[in-house]
Write a protein that holds these residues in place. Structure first.
Motif, PDB file in Angstrom:
ATOM      1  N   VAL A   1      23.301 -12.380 -47.401  1.00 29.97           N
ATOM      2  CA  VAL A   1      23.405 -12.718 -45.983  1.00 29.97           C
ATOM      3  C   VAL A   1      24.504 -13.757 -45.806  1.00 29.97           C
ATOM      4  O   VAL A   1      24.523 -14.779 -46.494  1.00 29.97           O
ATOM      5  CB  VAL A   1      22.076 -13.298 -45.445  1.00 29.97           C
ATOM      6  CG1 VAL A   1      22.165 -13.497 -43.936  1.00 29.97           C
ATOM      7  CG2 VAL A   1      20.910 -12.393 -45.806  1.00 29.97           C
ATOM      8  N   CYS A   2      25.407 -13.475 -44.872  1.00 31.38           N
ATOM      9  CA  CYS A   2      26.495 -14.413 -44.604  1.00 31.38           C
ATOM     10  C   CYS A   2      25.961 -15.599 -43.817  1.00 31.38           C
ATOM     11  O   CYS A   2      25.220 -15.429 -42.857  1.00 31.38           O
ATOM     12  CB  CYS A   2      27.595 -13.723 -43.804  1.00 31.38           C
ATOM     13  SG  CYS A   2      28.862 -14.880 -43.257  1.00 31.38           S
ATOM     14  N   ARG A   3      26.352 -16.800 -44.237  1.00 33.13           N
ATOM     15  CA  ARG A   3      25.949 -17.979 -43.480  1.00 33.13           C
ATOM     16  C   ARG A   3      27.182 -18.811 -43.112  1.00 33.13           C
ATOM     17  O   ARG A   3      27.097 -20.019 -42.930  1.00 33.13           O
ATOM     18  CB  ARG A   3      24.895 -18.782 -44.224  1.00 33.13           C
ATOM     19  CG  ARG A   3      25.344 -19.463 -45.461  1.00 33.13           C
ATOM     20  CD  ARG A   3      24.467 -20.638 -45.875  1.00 33.13           C
ATOM     21  NE  ARG A   3      23.162 -20.716 -45.292  1.00 33.13           N
ATOM     22  CZ  ARG A   3      22.053 -21.015 -45.984  1.00 33.13           C
ATOM     23  NH1 ARG A   3      22.125 -21.232 -47.272  1.00 33.13           N
ATOM     24  NH2 ARG A   3      20.894 -21.122 -45.371  1.00 33.13           N
ATOM     25  N   ASN A   4      28.321 -18.125 -42.974  1.00 29.45           N
ATOM     26  CA  ASN A   4      29.513 -18.840 -42.540  1.00 29.45           C
ATOM     27  C   ASN A   4      29.474 -19.033 -41.023  1.00 29.45           C
ATOM     28  O   ASN A   4      28.545 -18.593 -40.361  1.00 29.45           O
ATOM     29  CB  ASN A   4      30.762 -18.074 -42.991  1.00 29.45           C
ATOM     30  CG  ASN A   4      31.866 -19.023 -43.405  1.00 29.45           C
ATOM     31  OD1 ASN A   4      32.269 -19.868 -42.623  1.00 29.45           O
ATOM     32  ND2 ASN A   4      32.340 -18.906 -44.617  1.00 29.45           N
ATOM     33  N   LEU A   5      30.521 -19.658 -40.488  1.00 26.46           N
ATOM     34  CA  LEU A   5      30.478 -20.150 -39.107  1.00 26.46           C
ATOM     35  C   LEU A   5      30.060 -19.115 -38.057  1.00 26.46           C
ATOM     36  O   LEU A   5      29.088 -19.327 -37.331  1.00 26.46           O
ATOM     37  CB  LEU A   5      31.842 -20.747 -38.739  1.00 26.46           C
ATOM     38  CG  LEU A   5      31.890 -21.400 -37.368  1.00 26.46           C
ATOM     39  CD1 LEU A   5      30.901 -22.561 -37.274  1.00 26.46           C
ATOM     40  CD2 LEU A   5      33.294 -21.873 -37.064  1.00 26.46           C
ATOM     41  N   THR A   6      30.755 -17.995 -37.990  1.00 23.29           N
ATOM     42  CA  THR A   6      30.461 -17.031 -36.932  1.00 23.29           C
ATOM     43  C   THR A   6      29.032 -16.508 -37.056  1.00 23.29           C
ATOM     44  O   THR A   6      28.298 -16.418 -36.063  1.00 23.29           O
ATOM     45  CB  THR A   6      31.459 -15.849 -36.975  1.00 23.29           C
ATOM     46  OG1 THR A   6      32.776 -16.389 -36.976  1.00 23.29           O
ATOM     47  CG2 THR A   6      31.293 -14.948 -35.783  1.00 23.29           C
ATOM     48  N   CYS A   7      28.650 -16.167 -38.269  1.00 27.75           N
ATOM     49  CA  CYS A   7      27.293 -15.646 -38.456  1.00 27.75           C
ATOM     50  C   CYS A   7      26.251 -16.711 -38.133  1.00 27.75           C
ATOM     51  O   CYS A   7      25.209 -16.403 -37.538  1.00 27.75           O
ATOM     52  CB  CYS A   7      27.114 -15.117 -39.877  1.00 27.75           C
ATOM     53  SG  CYS A   7      27.957 -13.524 -40.110  1.00 27.75           S
TER      54      CYS A   7
ATOM     55  N   GLU B   1      29.303 -16.799 -48.455  1.00 22.98           N
ATOM     56  CA  GLU B   1      30.303 -17.191 -47.455  1.00 22.98           C
ATOM     57  C   GLU B   1      30.789 -15.931 -46.734  1.00 22.98           C
ATOM     58  O   GLU B   1      30.367 -14.833 -47.054  1.00 22.98           O
ATOM     59  CB  GLU B   1      31.461 -17.920 -48.147  1.00 22.98           C
ATOM     60  CG  GLU B   1      31.057 -19.248 -48.772  1.00 22.98           C
ATOM     61  CD  GLU B   1      30.433 -20.210 -47.770  1.00 22.98           C
ATOM     62  OE1 GLU B   1      30.958 -20.315 -46.638  1.00 22.98           O
ATOM     63  OE2 GLU B   1      29.413 -20.822 -48.098  1.00 22.98           O
ATOM     64  N   CYS B   2      31.702 -16.113 -45.802  1.00 18.18           N
ATOM     65  CA  CYS B   2      32.158 -15.036 -44.917  1.00 18.18           C
ATOM     66  C   CYS B   2      32.380 -13.715 -45.659  1.00 18.18           C
ATOM     67  O   CYS B   2      33.102 -13.642 -46.646  1.00 18.18           O
ATOM     68  CB  CYS B   2      33.445 -15.461 -44.220  1.00 18.18           C
ATOM     69  SG  CYS B   2      34.046 -14.210 -43.069  1.00 18.18           S
ATOM     70  N   LEU B   3      31.745 -12.677 -45.136  1.00 16.19           N
ATOM     71  CA  LEU B   3      31.869 -11.342 -45.734  1.00 16.19           C
ATOM     72  C   LEU B   3      33.024 -10.562 -45.124  1.00 16.19           C
ATOM     73  O   LEU B   3      33.236  -9.393 -45.425  1.00 16.19           O
ATOM     74  CB  LEU B   3      30.565 -10.566 -45.542  1.00 16.19           C
ATOM     75  CG  LEU B   3      29.391 -11.017 -46.433  1.00 16.19           C
ATOM     76  CD1 LEU B   3      28.080 -10.440 -45.933  1.00 16.19           C
ATOM     77  CD2 LEU B   3      29.627 -10.626 -47.877  1.00 16.19           C
ATOM     78  N   GLY B   4      33.764 -11.228 -44.224  1.00 17.09           N
ATOM     79  CA  GLY B   4      34.935 -10.578 -43.634  1.00 17.09           C
ATOM     80  C   GLY B   4      34.576  -9.547 -42.582  1.00 17.09           C
ATOM     81  O   GLY B   4      35.358  -8.636 -42.318  1.00 17.09           O
ATOM     82  N   ALA B   5      33.407  -9.683 -41.992  1.00 21.87           N
ATOM     83  CA  ALA B   5      32.994  -8.731 -40.954  1.00 21.87           C
ATOM     84  C   ALA B   5      32.453  -9.509 -39.749  1.00 21.87           C
ATOM     85  O   ALA B   5      31.450  -9.134 -39.150  1.00 21.87           O
ATOM     86  CB  ALA B   5      31.939  -7.783 -41.505  1.00 21.87           C
ATOM     87  N   CYS B   6      33.144 -10.592 -39.416  1.00 21.31           N
ATOM     88  CA  CYS B   6      32.666 -11.516 -38.369  1.00 21.31           C
ATOM     89  C   CYS B   6      32.448 -10.809 -37.027  1.00 21.31           C
ATOM     90  O   CYS B   6      31.630 -11.248 -36.225  1.00 21.31           O
ATOM     91  CB  CYS B   6      33.659 -12.657 -38.177  1.00 21.31           C
ATOM     92  SG  CYS B   6      34.281 -13.343 -39.708  1.00 21.31           S
ATOM     93  N   GLU B   7      33.206  -9.738 -36.761  1.00 23.60           N
ATOM     94  CA  GLU B   7      33.090  -9.050 -35.466  1.00 23.60           C
ATOM     95  C   GLU B   7      31.730  -8.393 -35.270  1.00 23.60           C
ATOM     96  O   GLU B   7      31.375  -8.023 -34.148  1.00 23.60           O
ATOM     97  CB  GLU B   7      34.229  -8.035 -35.295  1.00 23.60           C
ATOM     98  CG  GLU B   7      34.167  -6.806 -36.194  1.00 23.60           C
ATOM     99  CD  GLU B   7      34.649  -7.047 -37.628  1.00 23.60           C
ATOM    100  OE1 GLU B   7      34.978  -8.195 -37.983  1.00 23.60           O
ATOM    101  OE2 GLU B   7      34.683  -6.071 -38.399  1.00 23.60           O
TER     102      GLU B   7
ATOM    103  N   PRO C   1      25.557 -11.358 -36.629  1.00 23.96           N
ATOM    104  CA  PRO C   1      25.345 -11.785 -38.010  1.00 23.96           C
ATOM    105  C   PRO C   1      25.263 -10.582 -38.969  1.00 23.96           C
ATOM    106  O   PRO C   1      24.767  -9.529 -38.610  1.00 23.96           O
ATOM    107  CB  PRO C   1      24.004 -12.519 -37.940  1.00 23.96           C
ATOM    108  CG  PRO C   1      23.299 -11.941 -36.769  1.00 23.96           C
ATOM    109  CD  PRO C   1      24.348 -11.464 -35.811  1.00 23.96           C
ATOM    110  N   VAL C   2      25.754 -10.820 -40.171  1.00 29.39           N
ATOM    111  CA  VAL C   2      25.994  -9.737 -41.117  1.00 29.39           C
ATOM    112  C   VAL C   2      25.265  -9.959 -42.444  1.00 29.39           C
ATOM    113  O   VAL C   2      25.140 -11.091 -42.898  1.00 29.39           O
ATOM    114  CB  VAL C   2      27.512  -9.650 -41.430  1.00 29.39           C
ATOM    115  CG1 VAL C   2      27.803  -8.551 -42.430  1.00 29.39           C
ATOM    116  CG2 VAL C   2      28.317  -9.455 -40.186  1.00 29.39           C
ATOM    117  N   MET C   3      24.824  -8.855 -43.028  1.00 26.95           N
ATOM    118  CA  MET C   3      24.375  -8.914 -44.424  1.00 26.95           C
ATOM    119  C   MET C   3      24.897  -7.681 -45.150  1.00 26.95           C
ATOM    120  O   MET C   3      25.274  -6.682 -44.513  1.00 26.95           O
ATOM    121  CB  MET C   3      22.844  -8.988 -44.527  1.00 26.95           C
ATOM    122  CG  MET C   3      22.106  -7.724 -44.180  1.00 26.95           C
ATOM    123  SD  MET C   3      20.316  -7.926 -44.449  1.00 26.95           S
ATOM    124  CE  MET C   3      19.752  -6.268 -44.061  1.00 26.95           C
TER     125      MET C   3
END
Ligand code: FES
Length: 156
Positions: free
Chosen positions: A81-87, A122-128, A131-133
């Motif tokens: 699970v991404c926990r970077n800024l956007t997510c 960290e960011c999975l590169g799918a911020c658009e 939240p992403v996993m």
């Protein structure tokens, strides 16, 4: 030296031939041995170092730098699970808490039946689609607890 199947060794040897120097094959060799063993521990690092004529510390640096390499046994399915800024802005923290409760594990933990390992990255590169996993490398976005339930249910 940790045991490697003849089939995996064959793949490694073919791979090494494609590079002018053995060490250039390191990342790909690590993928092959991870598929083989499920994770790369110290003995695994030493084995790869021996194959590629590297110092074990060089292999360790790479294995510990990239989150795609597992350093201990993991479950059948790996949830990242991404926990970077956007997510995070889109609710990742509450989804992580939800997953921890649902799976009864902490971050980095594996369920008692060995089915799932939960990791945060960290960011999975799918911020658009935050939240992403990722589950086993597959991306899932615009997550909600209900969507997570459906995704994990399909993996049973
Ligand atoms: S911040 Fe989560 S995918 Fe980029």
């Amino acid at each position: 030296m940790k045991e490697i199947s003849p089939k995996a060794m064959e793949k490694i040897e073919a791979l090494i031939k494609r590079y002018p120097v053995k060490r250039s094959a390191l990342l790909e060799v690590l993928h092959i041995v991870q598929q083989e063993w499920g994770y790369i521990d110290q003995e695994g690092e030493e084995t790869v170092a021996e194959i590629l004529d590297l110092e074990p510390v060089r292999v360790h640096e790479v294995v510990s730098f990239y989150t795609m390499y597992e350093r201990k046994p993991v479950g059948k399915h790996i949830i990242r699970v991404c926990r970077n800024l956007t997510c995070t802005l889109m609710g990742a923290e509450s989804l992580i808490s939800y997953l921890k409760r649902k799976l009864k594990v902490d971050e980095g933990g594996t369920t008692s039946d060995g089915r799932f390992t939960l990791q945060t990255v960290e960011c999975l590169g799918a911020c658009e689609i935050a939240p992403v996993m990722q589950v086993d490398g597959e991306f899932y976005g615009n997550l909600t607890p209900e969507k997570i339930d459906r995704i994990l249910e399909e993996m049973k």
